[in-house]
Design a protein around this motif. Structure first.
Motif, PDB file in Angstrom:
ATOM      1  N   ASP A  97      16.669 -36.912 174.016  1.00 14.38           N
ATOM      2  CA  ASP A  97      16.620 -37.415 172.760  1.00 14.38           C
ATOM      3  C   ASP A  97      17.986 -37.700 172.329  1.00 14.38           C
ATOM      4  O   ASP A  97      19.003 -37.155 172.580  1.00 14.38           O
ATOM      5  CB  ASP A  97      16.251 -36.175 171.676  1.00 14.38           C
ATOM      6  N   LEU A  98      18.020 -38.755 171.232  1.00 13.87           N
ATOM      7  CA  LEU A  98      19.285 -39.127 170.593  1.00 13.87           C
ATOM      8  C   LEU A  98      19.607 -38.035 169.391  1.00 13.87           C
ATOM      9  O   LEU A  98      18.881 -38.118 168.730  1.00 13.87           O
ATOM     10  CB  LEU A  98      19.172 -40.365 170.187  1.00 13.87           C
ATOM     11  N   SER A  99      20.553 -37.384 169.552  1.00 14.42           N
ATOM     12  CA  SER A  99      21.154 -36.410 168.523  1.00 14.42           C
ATOM     13  C   SER A  99      21.957 -36.708 167.598  1.00 14.42           C
ATOM     14  O   SER A  99      21.953 -36.066 166.467  1.00 14.42           O
ATOM     15  CB  SER A  99      21.315 -34.878 169.357  1.00 14.42           C
ATOM     16  N   HIS A 100      22.672 -37.702 167.947  1.00 16.18           N
ATOM     17  CA  HIS A 100      23.964 -37.823 167.098  1.00 16.18           C
ATOM     18  C   HIS A 100      24.457 -39.175 167.441  1.00 16.18           C
ATOM     19  O   HIS A 100      24.306 -39.460 168.665  1.00 16.18           O
ATOM     20  CB  HIS A 100      24.957 -36.790 167.209  1.00 16.18           C
ATOM     21  N   VAL A 101      24.947 -40.214 166.401  1.00 17.14           N
ATOM     22  CA  VAL A 101      25.514 -41.283 166.707  1.00 17.14           C
ATOM     23  C   VAL A 101      26.636 -41.662 165.644  1.00 17.14           C
ATOM     24  O   VAL A 101      26.763 -41.063 164.484  1.00 17.14           O
ATOM     25  CB  VAL A 101      24.652 -42.584 166.439  1.00 17.14           C
ATOM     26  N   GLU A 102      27.538 -41.903 166.257  1.00 17.96           N
ATOM     27  CA  GLU A 102      28.894 -42.240 165.291  1.00 17.96           C
ATOM     28  C   GLU A 102      29.478 -43.472 165.882  1.00 17.96           C
ATOM     29  O   GLU A 102      29.341 -43.993 166.899  1.00 17.96           O
ATOM     30  CB  GLU A 102      29.982 -41.208 165.202  1.00 17.96           C
ATOM     31  N   GLY A 103      30.319 -44.170 165.123  1.00 18.72           N
ATOM     32  CA  GLY A 103      31.198 -45.204 165.406  1.00 18.72           C
ATOM     33  C   GLY A 103      30.585 -46.387 164.777  1.00 18.72           C
ATOM     34  O   GLY A 103      29.998 -46.446 163.781  1.00 18.72           O
ATOM     35  N   PHE A 104      31.047 -47.781 165.517  1.00 17.77           N
ATOM     36  CA  PHE A 104      30.560 -49.126 165.001  1.00 17.77           C
ATOM     37  C   PHE A 104      30.450 -50.065 166.115  1.00 17.77           C
ATOM     38  O   PHE A 104      30.721 -49.634 167.175  1.00 17.77           O
ATOM     39  CB  PHE A 104      31.798 -49.357 163.877  1.00 17.77           C
ATOM     40  N   VAL A 105      30.444 -51.262 165.707  1.00 18.46           N
ATOM     41  CA  VAL A 105      30.187 -52.237 166.735  1.00 18.46           C
ATOM     42  C   VAL A 105      31.242 -52.369 167.616  1.00 18.46           C
ATOM     43  O   VAL A 105      32.369 -52.316 167.257  1.00 18.46           O
ATOM     44  CB  VAL A 105      29.933 -53.674 166.035  1.00 18.46           C
ATOM     45  N   GLY A 106      30.900 -52.204 169.023  1.00 16.34           N
ATOM     46  CA  GLY A 106      31.822 -52.151 170.007  1.00 16.34           C
ATOM     47  C   GLY A 106      32.254 -50.855 170.517  1.00 16.34           C
ATOM     48  O   GLY A 106      32.849 -50.638 171.488  1.00 16.34           O
TER      49      GLY A 106
END
Length: 932
Positions: free
Chosen positions: A593-602
């Motif tokens: 599972d995908l539990s967390h995402v941070e950041g931006f394009v690239g």
């Protein structure tokens, strides 16, 4: 007229030799200023039975289709000089001296690694339908001609008038399937896919042009509004706009004696013969492949289908029969703009994979003029007002608005243009900016949502900072909403322009931050589209992390039997899964599972959780390919009687040779179960074809089996129509029902009983069945968590919303995030694979750059007045603000310009006034308010 044609192709994939014959255009494109004097003075009108004067063309015409747009060309076949040796009027009146009658044919040899075929289609010529009397009666027109009538650049400047007497029609009929679904007049057994939707659109727009008093009737066999949001548009046409839909095949169009009106006799759904009088009749002409395209395919050694279109497989939808030659658009079969755009990107991805080793070896840097310093200069503003055909000029006094703009402070130049977004106007704008030394530009036209980047690019080409530009929307926000009040609309336009000029005077150049692109892709979803995307990334030379929450790859494809082309899905799926697992560039994460995402394009950082362990993956872009589910219905005894099953459950039984299906005497299918209803007002696109194909499989198992399909509209679009016809020929029975009178199912020891009102017979029919298959809706996962992670929108049905329905169908408005497959909308395997490849192609435009620039319209903080309350940090959906932890400004807010999307939420929420938005400074906004 074809200016270039491929005459020979030699070699093989990676090393083709292509011979191109270039026909002379007899116009020097370097000198041509597209003024139109040559076409205006040309005395030769082309005798074209298609146009009836609605699509005007002369021997000299605008060459829209070639690489140099809005330049003129001369058709040698119709030019008087080439036919009789005299005239040359165009040469005499050309002010630029661009006419060149001495130009000759040239052969050019190209060496290429891949070939993409996109020769398009031609509209069907309805003169073959003698009973419709096209080209005999001027008020019988084709759909393409009606588009021209509605167009601001058409023969009547966008006013709805009929050709015979220029009167405004009060009643218009559309006849569907002209040149489609017809093996008698034209041998076109396929459906042209787009005609139903464009007829609905034309009827709605016609009513918008003419008002509510206009009556519009569409005569059809099946309404095929199977695209995303198409069914809603169809429902709105009926319920909000009052467009009438009549299920009937019209046999003939008759003249009304002593009048230019037309009489249509038809049989209504009650079986009654009716005659109805109309002012105009529009023939919804289908799409066909031209003989020239067929000849091109033969020269290239490319196989064609029964309908004359490019042949391909469901798991390789843009590959032709010749390796290294790919195809897209209507050459692959009749289709609309979104699917054509998807296939174009898909073909580019396939070609890019073939040529990946040579990437960047022939790249030339685009030369951009050095930006002129403007910060300390007095504002010199240029105002460009657009007519937008009659969209704006039909309501607003454009000339008066232009003259008014010239009187405003700091305005040094003001003009108006028919279409400010056209190529020639863009070139003229750049020239004026340089000649007049303008340093601020205001364009009063349509929406900046679609056109602002175009104008900003023009500023850059003229040496101006792209952010010294302001666009005011006098179409959507003025002429469209005040079309009945021209004087008031003109005054409002003056207000809008005055406000924009006040803001422009205070503008400053902005800088764009640069971002490194991490050279890895994350694909979320291990179904067919997800695996296709991952494999395409790998073929392009990029590393991929493929995340699947299930314990195996394949998604819904694991439950399917065969495609509509007869391909074994399980065999192809196994090969696809194996190629993905064995690929060293692809890291497969199952039960994850995908539990967390941070950041931006690239520079995304995604946390993957599997079996209690977490792994962080750095990636530059993300592709969402999470698929969709089959609806489990609560009607028709599903779940209460084992003889009632869904389409996927029938597929599982078809895959099992010992399933007992051979013993079935009667099998019944019910279509639109859970689709096209108030709760789900969308068509699930695949169900009709799936049921028809399953019916044929049952017939193959037992030719004596009675198979009945209960439907509302059969939507076997494109060449899927051949499957529908084959089913009818093999004895599959089709019975129509309405949404208001659904079939009733009851169970007994000897079988199921299905009762329904047959719409054609007008009486109740009772069927005995051994099995009942429900073609249930495809429903979204409605994954709000994933939408929040990547800041991407979902529609009311739970499917993800693309950046632009036509121009950006495989990407999100959020930079670096793309989508494909049924996460976007229900679609069959070939379209899912094509969109997966398209998403990859669009993503590679980021990955290949390695470094990109982000918008200069970002928020910034003044730490000297920041209170450090942290409200901005809590509110920002993009995590752009943060509190400084060290130094003299510790505890104060700062903005990460790369994460900021310029939404302004933090600025509006700041209690101390420490935050501001570049390009929308407080002083600029207050200057606009002061001008109201």
């Amino acid at each position: 007229m074809t200016l270039s044609e491929v005459t020979e192709v030699t070699g093989q994939a990676g090393n083709f030799g292509v011979e191109v014959l270039q026909h002379p255009r007899f116009v020097d494109t370097e000198k041509c200023i597209a003024c139109g004097a040559c076409a205006e003075k040309c005395p030769k009108k082309v005798d074209d039975p298609f146009n009836q004067g609605l699509i005007t063309r002369k021997a000299v015409y605008v060459d829209y289709a070639q690489a140099v747009p809005l330049k003129y060309a001369i058709d040698r076949k119709t030019c008087i000089f080439f036919q009789k040796g005299k005239c040359r009027a165009c040469e005499k009146f050309c002010p630029a001296g661009a006419i060149r009658f001495d130009e000759e044919e040239r052969k050019r040899n190209l060496n290429v690694g891949a070939i993409i075929l996109a020769p398009g289609f031609r509209p069907y010529d309805p003169t073959r339908y003698l009973t419709y009397r096209y080209a005999k009666y001027p008020n019988v027109v084709t759909s393409m001609e009606f588009e021209r009538i509605l167009s601001a650049t058409g023969p009547y400047q966008g006013h709805l008038e009929r050709p015979s007497d220029r009167h405004s029609p009060k009643k218009i009929a559309w006849l569907q399937c002209i040149g489609s679904r017809d093996i008698h007049h034209c041998d076109h057994g396929y459906c042209s896919s787009v005609c139903c939707m464009y007829a609905v659109k034309e009827a709605v727009i016609a009513k918008e042009h003419a008002g509510k008093d206009l009556e519009c009737a569409i005569f059809y066999m099946d309404i095929r509004t199977h695209g995303k949001d198409f069914e809603r548009y169809y429902n709105d046409a009926k319920e909000k706009h009052g467009v009438r839909f009549v299920r009937s095949r019209v046999p003939t169009v008759e003249p009304v004696k002593g009048s230019d009106d037309l009489l249509i006799p038809y049989v209504n759904e009650k079986g009654e013969v009716v005659e109805e009088r109309f002012d105009m009749v529009v023939l919804s002409s289908g799409l066909e492949a031209s003989p020239e395209v067929a000849a091109l395919a033969r020269r290239l050694g490319v196989d064609l289908t029964e309908g004359g279109f490019g042949k391909s497989g469901s798991f390789s939808p843009v590959r032709t029969s010749r390796e290294g030659v790919f195809a897209c658009g209507a050459f692959q079969g009749p289709k609309d703009i979104p699917q054509s755009v998807i296939e174009a990107s898909s073909a580019a991805a396939e070609a890019g994979a073939l040529l990946s080793r040579g990437r960047n070896t022939l790249v030339k840097e685009k030369e951009v003029p050095q930006e002129r310093a403007q910060r300390s200069k007095r504002p010199r503003i240029g105002v460009f007002v657009c007519h937008c055909g009659i969209n704006i000029a039909g309501v607003i006094d454009v000339a008066g608005l232009r003259d008014y703009a010239s009187t405003l402070p700091y305005v040094e130049y003001a003009t108006d243009n028919l279409f400010t977004c056209s190529t020639d106007t863009q070139e003229a704008m750049a020239r004026v900016i340089r000649e007049k030394d303008l340093n601020r530009i205001v364009v009063a036209a349509c929406t900046p949502k679609t056109h602002e980047p175009l104008f900003q690019e023009t500023l850059v080409s003229a040496g101006l900072n792209k952010y010294l530009f302001e666009m005011t929307n006098i179409r959507n926000q003025d002429s469209w909403v005040h079309k009945d009040e021209p004087m008031e609309a003109t005054e409002k336009a003056k207000d809008l322009v005055r406000m924009s000029v006040a803001k422009a005077a205070l503008m400053s150049p902005l800088k764009e931050a640069e971002v490194d692109i991490h050279q890895r892709a994350l694909v979320i979803g291990g179904g067919i589209s997800g695996m296709a995307a991952a494999r395409t990334f790998s073929a392009q030379g990029y590393r991929v992390s493929l995340v699947e929450k299930a314990s195996s790859l394949g998604g819904q494809g694991r439950h399917l039997f065969k495609t509509w082309k007869g391909e074994d899905i399980q065999k192809n799926l196994a090969e696809l899964a194996k190629s993905v697992k064995d690929d060293p560039n692809i890291d497969v994460h199952l039960d994850t599972d995908l539990s967390h995402v941070e950041g931006f394009v690239g520079n995304f950082k995604s946390t993957l959780r599997s079996n209690g362990k977490e792994t962080v993956v750095d990636h530059g872009i993300a592709v969402i390919a999470t698929g969709a589910n089959e609806l489990k219905p609560e009607e028709y005894l599903y779940g209460k009687d084992t003889r009632v099953m869904t389409s996927l459950e029938l597929d599982q039984r078809l895959r099992n040779p010992d399933s007992g299906l051979k013993k079935v005497k009667t099998a019944v299918f019910i279509q639109c179960v859970g689709s096209r209803e108030p709760g789900r007002p969308y068509c699930s696109r695949v169900c009709c074809t799936h049921s028809v194909e399953s019916a044929l499989q049952l017939k193959e198992l037992n030719p004596d089996m009675n198979v009945v399909i209960l439907y509302r509209d059969i939507r076997t679009y494109g060449e899927r129509e051949y499957v529908y016809r084959r089913a009818r020929l093999q004895g599959v029975l089709f019975i129509q029902y309405s949404r208001d009178q659904k079939p009733a199912v009851s169970a007994g020891e000897e079988g199921l009983t299905i009762e329904l009102m047959d719409q054609n017979l007008g009486q109740t029919v009772a069927l005995k069945a051994d099995i009942l298959t429900l073609a249930t809706a495809i429903v979204s996962h409605r994954d709000e968590k994933l939408a929040r992670f990547f800041k991407v929108p979902m529609n009311e049905d739970g499917f993800f919303v693309e950046a632009h329905a036509k121009l950006g169908p495989s990407e999100f408005a959020t930079d670096g995030v793309f989508l494909c497959g049924m996460a976007h909308y229900p679609k069959p395997i070939d379209e899912s694979v094509a969109q997966a490849q398209a998403a990859t192609s669009r993503a590679v435009t980021f990955l290949a750059k390695k470094r990109i620039k982000v918008s200069g319209t970002v928020a910034y903080a003044n730490p000297s007045v920041c209170s450090g309350c942290g409200v901005c940090v809590e509110l920002c959906p993009y995590s752009a603000p943060d509190l400084v932890t060290e130094g003299s400004f510790a505890g104060k807010a700062e903005i990460n310009p790369v994460l900021c999307k310029g939404c302004g939420l933090c600025v509006a929420s700041c209690r101390s006034g420490a935050l501001n938005l570049k390009g929308f400074e407080e002083g600029q906004i207050m200057a606009m308010i002061d001008e109201v």
